[in-house]
Design a protein around this motif. Structure first.
Motif, PDB file in Angstrom:
ATOM      1  N   MET A   1       0.842  -1.186   0.000  1.00 33.69           N
ATOM      2  CA  MET A   1       0.000   0.000   0.000  1.00 33.69           C
ATOM      3  C   MET A   1       0.884   1.245   0.000  1.00 33.69           C
ATOM      4  N   LYS A   2       0.296   2.368  -0.429  1.00 31.37           N
ATOM      5  CA  LYS A   2       1.005   3.632  -0.408  1.00 31.37           C
ATOM      6  C   LYS A   2       0.757   4.326   0.921  1.00 31.37           C
ATOM      7  N   THR A   3       1.817   4.866   1.502  1.00 34.07           N
ATOM      8  CA  THR A   3       1.668   5.655   2.719  1.00 34.07           C
ATOM      9  C   THR A   3       2.740   6.731   2.755  1.00 34.07           C
ATOM     10  N   THR A   4       2.530   7.736   3.551  1.00 39.14           N
ATOM     11  CA  THR A   4       3.419   8.894   3.601  1.00 39.14           C
ATOM     12  C   THR A   4       4.559   8.667   4.589  1.00 39.14           C
ATOM     13  N   VAL A   5       5.754   9.064   4.161  1.00 45.72           N
ATOM     14  CA  VAL A   5       6.952   8.948   4.995  1.00 45.72           C
ATOM     15  C   VAL A   5       7.596  10.330   5.105  1.00 45.72           C
ATOM     16  N   PHE A   6       7.978  10.687   6.332  1.00 43.45           N
ATOM     17  CA  PHE A   6       8.661  11.953   6.570  1.00 43.45           C
ATOM     18  C   PHE A   6      10.131  11.789   6.219  1.00 43.45           C
ATOM     19  N   MET A   7      10.611  12.621   5.286  1.00 43.81           N
ATOM     20  CA  MET A   7      11.989  12.515   4.837  1.00 43.81           C
ATOM     21  C   MET A   7      12.920  13.512   5.519  1.00 43.81           C
TER      22      MET A   7
END
Length: 346
Positions: free
Chosen positions: A1-7
């Motif tokens: 699944m797609k999910t947001t990651v803090f870079m």
């Protein structure tokens, strides 16, 4: 699944990760329909607070469809349409029974994260999830926005008003013109405040605050703002104050505009390492507030108020983004080009 990651400061991006599964008996896995960016997400994005790079997003607001449930879950089933509050109260401990599940005593992992993705694992879900009648397709976009606001900002604004003890006939000051502050204006009006002074320097937020029930707008800051509020209150100060930012300046302002014997309801995520409590002591000003009682308020008053069309808190979402454009959603909020960004999964 797609999910947001803090870079790192100024950048979040999507990653493909394994879909979450039920790990404990009181877990629910939710397919996210709508999510959003919170002002608290911006502290790390702006580089004000530290967050490790390559870490899962802190997104904590969601509407969704129940995908799977643990064996101890009896209140929802796969296919149900739910609001996923950012707090995960048990509904049974002393804190929850008193209506303060934001400080639930039953577990430490009381807050959501990872909601800015296609699926999320929601822990301690038996009491905390709020079931919505029907399915998402039964509602307009405007109504879905308002339902999403019940996962955090509308309930948090209401918590500020409740802990500030806003009551009929009050003069109430709302410090902060973000989504929570604007929802605090709605809450103050719901609870009967007669004069609602909203502090805002931005025209779009001023207009929305007025639409929501603010009777006056104060654009000044600091000592100038305090002076203006005192003029508007005949040099008496406010009966109740909603502090919806969490900075040193907003907290100082909230304390100074409160009349003797008033209560300040604090819901802004605190970024004040120390506070001098001498001034509020001398004025007999009470300090209250903390993490919101989302489930309690949704079930008791807010869900019905939204479904009946009595309040329209979804208007705080002023720009819509696809999940693929998540960094743009963050940047638009960080640059104050939107009050609150909504994320539509499909």
């Amino acid at each position: 699944m797609k999910t947001t990651v803090f870079m790192g400061p100024g950048k979040v991006e999507l990653r493909d990760l394994d879909k979450p599964t039920v790990e404990k008996d009181d877990d629910v896995v939710i397919k996210v329909v709508r999510a959003c960016v919170c002002g608290s997400d911006l502290w790390a994005y702006r580089g004000i607070s530290h967050k490790p790079s390559n870490s899962l997003n802190g997104g904590h607001e969601a509407l969704g469809i129940v995908d799977s449930v643990g064996k101890n879950i009896t209140t929802v089933k796969p296919g149900d349409f739910v609001i996923a509050p950012f707090t995960h109260g048990c509904g049974k401990c002393a804190a929850c029974l008193a209506g303060y599940e934001g400080s639930c005593l039953s577990h430490q992992d009381n807050f959501s994260s990872g909601c800015q993705g296609e699926y999320v694992r929601f822990q301690h879900a038996e009491w905390a999830l709020v079931k919505v009648p029907g399915q998402p397709e039964d509602y307009s976009e405007e109504m879905l926005n308002s339902l999403l606001s019940l996962s955090d900002v509308m309930a948090t604004g209401y918590h500020a008003a409740r802990t500030a003890n806003v009551k009929s006939g009050d003069t109430t000051v709302v410090v902060g013109d973000g989504a929570v502050g604007l929802c605090g204006v709605i809450a103050a009006k719901m609870r009967g405040a007669k004069q609602i002074i909203a502090m805002s320097r931005h025209e779009d937020r001023q207009k929305l605050a007025t639409e929501f029930g603010a009777t006056e707008i104060v654009a000044e800051r600091g000592e100038d703002a305090v002076k203006k509020v005192m003029e508007l209150t005949h040099n008496q100060g406010a009966d109740s104050v909603l502090e919806c930012v969490g900075t040193e300046l907003s907290t100082d302002t909230a304390l100074k505009v409160a009349r003797p014997g008033a209560t300040v309801g604090r819901v802004g995520l605190p970024h004040v390492p120390k506070m001098d409590v001498t001034a509020p002591f001398g004025k007999n000003v009470a300090l209250a507030g903390g993490p919101a009682s989302v489930t309690t308020y949704d079930k008791a008053v807010l869900l019905k108020a939204v479904l009946d069309g009595d309040i329209h808190p979804g208007k705080v979402f002023t720009k819509k983004f696809k999940l693929d454009d998540i960094n743009d959603a963050y940047k638009a909020m960080a640059d104050r080009k939107t009050i609150k960004s909504i994320i539509v999964m499909k």
